[in-house]
Design an enzyme around this catalytic site. Structure first.
Site, PDB file in Angstrom:
ATOM      1  N   CYS A  21       6.666 -32.742  -2.709  1.00 23.46           N
ATOM      2  CA  CYS A  21       7.413 -33.997  -2.707  1.00 23.46           C
ATOM      3  C   CYS A  21       6.375 -35.097  -2.508  1.00 23.46           C
ATOM      4  CB  CYS A  21       8.433 -34.019  -1.574  1.00 23.46           C
ATOM      5  SG  CYS A  21       9.190 -35.646  -1.325  1.00 23.46           S
ATOM      6  N   ARG A  32     -17.667  -2.291  -6.046  1.00 20.66           N
ATOM      7  CA  ARG A  32     -17.507  -0.906  -6.469  1.00 20.66           C
ATOM      8  C   ARG A  32     -17.061  -0.811  -7.925  1.00 20.66           C
ATOM      9  NH1 ARG A  32     -13.676   3.085  -3.107  1.00 20.66           N
ATOM     10  NH2 ARG A  32     -12.110   1.518  -3.648  1.00 20.66           N
ATOM     11  N   LYS A  79     -11.071   2.751   9.717  1.00 18.47           N
ATOM     12  CA  LYS A  79     -11.214   2.412   8.301  1.00 18.47           C
ATOM     13  C   LYS A  79     -10.802   0.951   8.114  1.00 18.47           C
ATOM     14  CE  LYS A  79      -9.775   3.917   3.657  1.00 18.47           C
ATOM     15  NZ  LYS A  79      -9.197   2.636   3.221  1.00 18.47           N
ATOM     16  N   ASP A 130       0.830  -1.206   0.000  1.00 17.31           N
ATOM     17  CA  ASP A 130       0.000   0.000   0.000  1.00 17.31           C
ATOM     18  C   ASP A 130       0.862   1.252   0.000  1.00 17.31           C
ATOM     19  OD1 ASP A 130      -2.178  -1.613   0.027  1.00 17.31           O
ATOM     20  OD2 ASP A 130      -2.723  -1.252   2.118  1.00 17.31           O
TER      21      ASP A 130
END
Length: 678
Positions: free
Chosen positions: A438, A144, A123, A38
């Site tokens: 493996c 969105r 937030k 970010d």
């Protein structure tokens, strides 16, 4: 300004910035696979805004600065948002927020003489979605997307239990059209569970809880969404002219009455005189961040009054009346000293970074995940590189970025091995998988891990059988399959290191005692990829006996809440495989009882639905109290967070007690727990 007078290097830099940001948007919003941190994304975006501000003639309508998110995926039907879903302006310092406040005061003019009320809330880092209710019924759920057009994910949205499928008759009558927006988030405990399952199945792990939430919601099969513990936190409505609502705080109250989850850690401040209080609250939130059970990346601060919001309006991609105060990422820079390749019990080979110790989020970090070969190659990791390490909450630290400019001379790239680092047999990567495996059934590392898992507390709980002894048993070929434990003799054990007669007898007694373990422990001990303690108990409660579980079809398993199609396929695959059948058969021959399981759960008011954490020295083992709580409908978590309801504390309680006091978690004793149980 005439574009011809703009330096050519600025034009080239701007084109490169737009190209890079568009690609990062695509990876983040569409692929749920962020390719940069970010902090690095914000750095690129800030530079884009800086250039466009300095050279406004270069601004175009298609610039990332004029858009939100990325175009919707072709996998889903498109949905046009009636009112665009905007992004938020960003601030990172108290001074920048003061400037935001001053812009509002200046824009409103004489209206600003009235006390300006701001609403503050954390937030949460999740996937932004819109819910459309018509006449009280949920008809559409969408992402969105690019802010104007999103993806129709309605079937998946309807599986999230925190989203009401209908509203009250009173609300439906007043608001025949109600568009609610919020974040779908994944708790950190669930994120760890999902990633453990992903890796055990050879699937790529999610980078962080936000991408895990996005990946879970953007599924073509809604059963996968339903199998994951997602939550929805609404943050508002898409229109401000609803009757009877004048403030944002009234919207939150409406949503709370409609049974939506509403954050309790929000508050309001009035005008510039109280902004110091806001700053103090933000600092407190930063300190509490590592104890929360969700990822947060900052706080949202917005004007409460809708009339003021309407007067303030918006710019191209964000409202003028709200701002996101972004926190610094929980990252640190250190040196990658080596890469170690570990072999898990399912044969998956995982690269792990050995780091110069560094403190991240208040914890010293020496190891960090590099996940798989693809990530190792994409990051271009060299021994000796300076790297950025990220840690959030209790999530396993990971290397998120290599700082190539600090690469030492003569360093060499890390190469993924061609053979198993434990048994040196060839390794394979199946189509569709991110991990190499493996497949040598006699691989020592896998055998050791399987023995250790089998004997762990959540499994057969064989006291005295730890990692060192498991290694010896595998090396001496005394145990090649976990079921071989039940055929060990004292003569087998005595030649082992530090194995005296009494210790050998104690181990044999513990093995004998383990034969009576309940079915949930046995299912967990089998090591079915993706099946943790919670899923094991769910399976035991649903089927009752091991034979019923073996006979269960994919459809039977897929229909169980919390299992889902991926895990159902894993369970069927294990139990129908000859190797899985042989382990169960040998366990029966060795004396394991496989007693039919009858759930002792009875929901007790005051405990059902509550989250407990246990710490300190108690009168009985912690598992005793864990079982009591779970049987009463409660949940026992491993770490204290804001969502913890009770801390059961015994003597010599340490850091968990300190965290609980700091977060205001109720601390109880054994006696108080006994009272709650009654």
């Amino acid at each position: 300004m005439n574009p011809k007078n703009i330096p050519e290097k600025i034009i080239r830099e701007l084109e490169k910035l737009r190209e890079d940001i568009e690609e990062h948007n695509y990876q983040y919003y569409i692929c749920d696979n962020p390719t940069v941190s970010d902090a690095e994304y914000d750095r690129l975006f800030d530079r884009l805004l800086e250039i466009e501000k300095q050279y406004p003639d270069l601004v175009t309508s298609s610039s990332p600065s004029r858009r939100v998110g990325a175009p919707p995926s072709e996998k889903f039907e498109k949905v046009k948002h009636r009112i665009p879903m905007l992004s938020l302006q960003k601030v990172t310092t108290f001074e920048e927020f003061k400037e935001f406040d001053m812009r509002i005061q200046k824009f409103l003019g004489h209206w600003a003489l009235i006390d300006m009320e701001y609403i503050f809330m954390p937030k949460y880092d999740g996937l932004a979605i819109e819910l459309v209710y018509e006449n009280g019924q949920l008809i559409t759920g969408s992402t969105r997307g690019d802010g104007r057009i999103g993806e129709n994910i309605t079937p998946n949205i309807k599986t999230i239990q925190y989203i009401p499928l209908h509203l009250s008759q009173e609300t439906a009558k007043i608001y025949p059209l109600l568009e609610i927006r919020g974040e779908v988030v994944m708790p950190i405990d669930e994120f760890k569970r999902i990633n453990e399952m992903q890796e055990s199945l050879g699937l790529p792990p999610f980078a962080n809880p936000r991408n895990a939430a996005a990946g879970s919601v953007r599924q073509l099969d809604s059963r996968i969404t339903a199998s994951r513990n997602l939550k929805f936190w609404p943050y508002g409505i898409s229109q401000q002219d609803l009757p009877r609502l004048n403030k944002y705080s009234e919207v939150l109250e409406l949503l709370r009455n409609e049974k939506f989850l509403i954050r309790e850690d929000q508050f309001s401040v009035y005008n510039i005189g109280n902004l110091e209080n806001l700053h103090n609250q933000l600092q407190n939130l930063v300190e509490r961040r590592q104890y929360l059970d969700y990822d947060i990346d900052g706080a949202v601060i917005q004007v409460n009054d809708f009339e003021f919001q309407q007067r303030l309006g918006q710019v191209s991609r964000a409202p003028r009346w709200a701002v996101a105060w972004k926190f610094a990422a929980e990252t640190a820079e250190t040196i990658l000293e080596d890469v170690i390749f570990q072999v898990g019990r399912t044969g998956i080979i995982t690269p792990v970074a050995a780091l110069k110790p560094v403190r991240v989020g208040g914890v010293e970090v020496k190891r960090a995940s590099l996940h798989n070969e693809d990530e190792l190659r994409e990051k271009g990791v060299h021994i000796g590189d300076a790297v950025i390490v990220r840690r959030a909450g209790d999530v396993i630290p990971e290397v998120v970025e290599v700082i190539e400019s600090k690469r030492p001379e003569g360093s060499h790239a890390v190469k993924f091995p061609d053979s198993c680092p434990s048994c040196y047999e060839p390794i394979f990567r199946l189509e569709g998988e991110a991990a190499y495996r493996c497949i040598n059934a006699a691989c020592p590392a896998q055998i050791v891990e399987k023995i250790f898992h089998f004997a762990s507390k959540g499994g057969m709980d064989i006291e005295g059988l730890g990692g060192k002894l498991a290694l010896q048993l595998a090396q001496k070929k005394l145990v090649q399959s976990p079921a071989d434990i039940y055929f060990l003799t004292k003569e087998d054990l005595l030649p082992l290191d530090l194995m005296a007669d009494k210790r050998a007898q104690n181990l044999l007694d513990a093995i004998d005692e383990s034969k009576s373990r309940p079915l949930p422990n046995i299912i967990f001990a089998l090591g079915i990829p993706g099946v943790g303690e919670t899923a094991a108990r769910t399976l035991a409660e649903r089927f009752g006996t091991i034979d019923n579980l073996i006979s269960a079809s994919f459809e039977d398993l897929d229909s169980i809440s919390g299992i889902g199609p991926i895990l159902a396929e894993s369970i069927v695959g294990y139990l129908s495989n000859d190797a899985g059948k042989e382990i169960i058969s040998q366990m029966k021959k060795g004396g394991v009882k496989f007693t039919a399981f009858k759930s002792e759960r009875r929901e007790v008011e005051g405990i059902a639905g509550k989250t407990f954490v246990i710490t300190g020295t108690l009168s009985k083992p912690r598992d005793h109290f864990k079982k009591l709580i779970e049987n009463a409908g409660g949940k026992v978590a491993s770490s204290v967070s804001k969502k913890t309801d009770y801390l059961l504390a015994g003597e010599k309680a340490g850091s968990k007690l300190d965290k609980a006091k700091k977060l205001g978690v109720e601390i109880i004793s054994e006696e108080i727990l006994a009272g709650l149980l009654k």
